[in-house]
Design a protein around this motif. Structure first.
Motif, PDB file in Angstrom:
ATOM      1  N   ALA A   1       3.126 -93.569 -23.997  1.00 45.82           N
ATOM      2  CA  ALA A   1       3.096 -92.403 -23.109  1.00 45.82           C
ATOM      3  C   ALA A   1       1.819 -92.403 -22.269  1.00 45.82           C
ATOM      4  N   PHE A   2       0.697 -92.768 -22.883  1.00 41.23           N
ATOM      5  CA  PHE A   2      -0.554 -92.857 -22.145  1.00 41.23           C
ATOM      6  C   PHE A   2      -0.477 -93.956 -21.082  1.00 41.23           C
ATOM      7  N   ALA A   3       0.102 -95.093 -21.455  1.00 39.63           N
ATOM      8  CA  ALA A   3       0.205 -96.208 -20.507  1.00 39.63           C
ATOM      9  C   ALA A   3       0.998 -95.790 -19.274  1.00 39.63           C
ATOM     10  N   ARG A   4       2.107 -95.058 -19.494  1.00 34.14           N
ATOM     11  CA  ARG A   4       2.906 -94.596 -18.357  1.00 34.14           C
ATOM     12  C   ARG A   4       2.121 -93.592 -17.510  1.00 34.14           C
ATOM     13  N   ALA A   5       1.359 -92.714 -18.177  1.00 40.27           N
ATOM     14  CA  ALA A   5       0.580 -91.719 -17.440  1.00 40.27           C
ATOM     15  C   ALA A   5      -0.502 -92.391 -16.601  1.00 40.27           C
ATOM     16  N   PHE A   6      -1.241 -93.334 -17.191  1.00 39.38           N
ATOM     17  CA  PHE A   6      -2.306 -94.010 -16.457  1.00 39.38           C
ATOM     18  C   PHE A   6      -1.741 -94.847 -15.310  1.00 39.38           C
ATOM     19  N   GLU A   7      -0.598 -95.468 -15.541  1.00 41.01           N
ATOM     20  CA  GLU A   7       0.025 -96.257 -14.486  1.00 41.01           C
ATOM     21  C   GLU A   7       0.443 -95.362 -13.317  1.00 41.01           C
ATOM     22  N   ALA A   8       1.028 -94.199 -13.647  1.00 42.55           N
ATOM     23  CA  ALA A   8       1.453 -93.282 -12.589  1.00 42.55           C
ATOM     24  C   ALA A   8       0.255 -92.749 -11.812  1.00 42.55           C
ATOM     25  N   VAL A   9      -0.829 -92.434 -12.508  1.00 40.92           N
ATOM     26  CA  VAL A   9      -2.024 -91.938 -11.838  1.00 40.92           C
ATOM     27  C   VAL A   9      -2.624 -93.006 -10.935  1.00 40.92           C
ATOM     28  N   SER A  10      -2.722 -94.233 -11.442  1.00 42.24           N
ATOM     29  CA  SER A  10      -3.286 -95.317 -10.642  1.00 42.24           C
ATOM     30  C   SER A  10      -2.452 -95.567  -9.394  1.00 42.24           C
ATOM     31  N   ALA A  11      -1.126 -95.513  -9.558  1.00 45.98           N
ATOM     32  CA  ALA A  11      -0.246 -95.756  -8.417  1.00 45.98           C
ATOM     33  C   ALA A  11      -0.389 -94.657  -7.369  1.00 45.98           C
ATOM     34  N   SER A  12      -0.391 -93.392  -7.814  1.00 41.60           N
ATOM     35  CA  SER A  12      -0.480 -92.289  -6.855  1.00 41.60           C
ATOM     36  C   SER A  12      -1.851 -92.242  -6.195  1.00 41.60           C
TER      37      SER A  12
END
Length: 316
Positions: free
Chosen positions: A160-171
């Motif tokens: 869940a953290f990996a998905r959150a960090f990936e989404a933040v980095s992308a945005s």
């Protein structure tokens, strides 16, 4: 093998509801799975796949970013049936706030940040259910909170953290690129300083009014591979409109001049800061205050955010 020799129950689930088979499958430990099969402790489903059970189990685990976590691992307090607890989908794009600019090298808290809106309500309810299932650890020192320890062996939280960090980095990358395209054509890096959580975590439960912590710093931890953590994470599971703030400091002093950032507990808010950053917890006025706390490693490729913030920041 030692546990088996001591007549341990190899099918017994942990306090969090995870079986040895499920943990070994999630981590791809084929030798352990093979041993469990030989001991008569196979996968829990009645219909085994054709071919090698071990190979099939590991293949199923590695083919998906989500672990083999049961859709309802905590039947005593189930999640809403319409949501899957092992595939949290945030309701909106997560929002990154840099609390202390990474360039502020004279401050121990340089690079501290928080993320809002990255975790779904179903995921947060799953964590609550897990917290209610775990036993409270015996206190080893005077503390204003109770602690319940958890090993994320099936990577529920880590994924869940990996998905959150990936989404933040992308945005963040998209926003930075848009702002910088007219001027430099080359946006600065937007990755976060530490994004890899250790599997060992603990829930902290402030159940009495007045519970807080004086200024202190956190210790780093080392995993079996020799990696040392650099940052602390706090994932709040309850709102505190008054009191209970986490305060990042420039020095070990509870004075107005030392405050760099004050962060209010908000359900689903993730706060990350360096272990060496002095910080305190304001006395809790609204209970319960519940949070998941753990450590983060730096990713293999070092990079930083570039968002500058005021000297003192209050996050409501």
């Amino acid at each position: 093998q030692l546990l088996s020799a001591c007549s341990a129950n190899l099918a017994r689930e942990s306090n969090g509801g995870i079986s040895p088979w499920a943990a070994a499958t999630a981590e791809g430990h084929s030798e352990i799975l093979q041993f469990l099969e030989e001991e008569g402790v196979g996968q829990p489903s009645s219909a085994a796949p054709t071919g090698s059970v071990t190979t099939a189990a590991i293949a199923a685990s590695s083919s998906s970013p989500s672990p083999s976590y049961p859709s309802n691992p905590y039947p005593s307090n189930p999640c809403p049936p319409s949501s899957s607890s092992n595939s949290p989908s945030p309701p909106s794009a997560p929002r990154l706030t840099t609390l202390i600019a990474p360039e502020a090298e004279d401050l121990a808290g340089a690079g501290s940040f928080l993320i809002d809106g990255a975790f779904s309500e179903a995921f947060l309810k799953t964590l609550e259910n897990l917290f209610e299932r775990l036993p409270t650890a015996e206190p080893t020192k005077d503390s204003p909170n109770d602690r319940s320890y958890f090993c994320d062996s099936e990577r529920l939280v880590q994924n869940a953290f990996a998905r959150a960090f990936e989404a933040v980095s992308a945005s963040t990358s998209t926003a930075t690129a848009t702002a910088a395209s007219a001027a430099t054509k080359s946006p600065p890096p937007s990755r976060l300083p530490a994004t890899v959580p250790m599997a060992q975590m603990r829930f902290l439960h402030y159940k009495y009014v007045g519970g807080g912590l004086p200024p202190h710093v956190d210790l780093s931890r080392t995993d079996l591979e020799g990696r040392r953590s650099t940052h602390t994470f706090i994932l709040y599971l309850a709102n505190c409109d008054v009191g209970g703030e986490t305060v990042l400091l420039s020095r070990m002093a509870d004075t107005e001049g030392a405050v760099l950032a004050e962060v209010k507990p908000r359900r689903g808010r993730l706060l990350c800061f360096p272990h060496i950053c002095p910080h305190l917890a304001r006395p809790t006025l609204e209970v319960p205050k519940i949070l998941l706390r753990g450590e983060l490693f730096q990713p293999t490729t070092a990079a930083t955010t570039t968002t500058a913030m005021p000297t003192t920041t209050t996050i409501a």
